[in-house]
Design an enzyme around this catalytic site. Structure first.
Site, mmCIF file in Angstrom:
data_model
loop_
_atom_site.group_PDB
_atom_site.id
_atom_site.type_symbol
_atom_site.label_atom_id
_atom_site.label_comp_id
_atom_site.label_asym_id
_atom_site.label_seq_id
_atom_site.Cartn_x
_atom_site.Cartn_y
_atom_site.Cartn_z
ATOM 1 N N LYS A 128 0.826 -1.216 0.000
ATOM 2 C CA LYS A 128 0.000 0.000 0.000
ATOM 3 C C LYS A 128 0.865 1.273 0.000
ATOM 4 C CE LYS A 128 -4.058 -2.023 2.317
ATOM 5 N NZ LYS A 128 -4.980 -1.881 3.481
ATOM 6 N N GLU A 158 -9.645 -10.647 -7.596
ATOM 7 C CA GLU A 158 -8.691 -9.538 -7.428
ATOM 8 C C GLU A 158 -7.520 -9.636 -8.408
ATOM 9 O OE1 GLU A 158 -7.747 -9.431 -3.235
ATOM 10 O OE2 GLU A 158 -9.753 -8.703 -2.720
ATOM 11 N N ARG A 172 -2.315 -14.310 4.435
ATOM 12 C CA ARG A 172 -3.051 -13.652 5.519
ATOM 13 C C ARG A 172 -2.282 -13.792 6.843
ATOM 14 N NH1 ARG A 172 -7.149 -10.098 4.329
ATOM 15 N NH2 ARG A 172 -7.580 -10.309 6.533
ATOM 16 N N PHE A 228 -15.531 3.601 6.903
ATOM 17 C CA PHE A 228 -14.166 3.924 6.475
ATOM 18 C C PHE A 228 -13.972 3.839 4.955
ATOM 19 C CE2 PHE A 228 -14.236 -0.581 7.813
ATOM 20 C CZ PHE A 228 -13.756 -1.220 6.679
ATOM 21 N N ARG A 264 2.475 -6.539 9.028
ATOM 22 C CA ARG A 264 1.775 -5.386 9.594
ATOM 23 C C ARG A 264 2.329 -4.995 10.956
ATOM 24 N NH1 ARG A 264 -4.336 -6.969 7.500
ATOM 25 N NH2 ARG A 264 -4.348 -5.618 5.651
ATOM 26 N N THR A 291 -5.514 -6.934 10.792
ATOM 27 C CA THR A 291 -5.794 -5.665 10.095
ATOM 28 C C THR A 291 -5.227 -4.474 10.857
ATOM 29 O OG1 THR A 291 -7.845 -6.664 9.271
ATOM 30 C CG2 THR A 291 -7.652 -4.268 9.107
ATOM 31 N N ASN A 300 -1.848 0.226 6.941
ATOM 32 C CA ASN A 300 -1.341 -1.050 7.448
ATOM 33 C C ASN A 300 -0.478 -1.799 6.429
ATOM 34 O OD1 ASN A 300 -3.390 -1.870 5.776
ATOM 35 N ND2 ASN A 300 -4.651 -2.792 7.379
#
Ligand code: UDP
Ligand code: MG
Length: 136
Positions: A12, A129, A88, A60, A105, A94, A115
């Site tokens: 990200k 995806e 994961r 959010f 994370r 998260t 995150n």
């Protein structure tokens, strides 16, 4: 029994901005993930809204879509035995404050929104995806 899977990973904007993309890619490779395809891109907010449509009713959602489109990201197809769950686990919770030691994370996440990584949450969503980013 072999269960080779593919999953979608996104590094990200908060992590790319801090030049952590190569370090995070090394973590995936060291954990046995093969990076089948990857690209560094910046997406439009409208594309982020489509990608995160499952969250459209969440409070959010708007901030999340603004954030994901706010700067460059690295999208990757990761391949490994049971890749979806393995990714994961390696990502961690998260909220980085709840993520376990040794997870991406925990190590790099700044906050619940920043995150550092995204990972598909099911085999079905992984397919959707991967298609979203790589089957243009
Ligand atoms: N998110 C947020 N606030 C929340 C919950 C989630 O900003 O209270 C963001 C966060 O960046 C998260 C993303 O929305 O990674 C998608 O949420 P999800 O519940 O799918 O978490 P993930 O699958 O990424 O762990
Ligand atoms: Mg999710």
């Amino acid at each position: 029994m072999s269960n080779l899977e593919q999953t979608l990973s996104i590094i990200k904007p908060d992590a790319v901005e801090r030049n952590l993309d190569n370090e995070i890619k090394e973590i995936f490779k060291n954990k046995g993930f093969k990076i089948v395809d990857e690209k560094k891109i910046q997406i439009e907010k409208s594309e982020a809204e489509k990608f995160y449509k499952v969250h459209e009713t969440k409070p959010f959602y708007n901030d999340l879509c603004s954030y994901l489109s706010s700067g460059p990201i690295v999208v990757m197809i990761l391949e490994k035995e049971n890749a979806v769950i393995a990714n994961r686990e390696l990502m961690g919770a998260t909220n980085p404050t709840e993520a376990e030691e040794g997870t991406i994370r925990k190590k790099f996440g700044i906050s619940i929104d920043k995150n550092s990584v995204h990972g598909s949450d099911s085999i079905e969503n992984a397919k959707i995806e991967i298609e979203f980013f790589f089957k243009d």
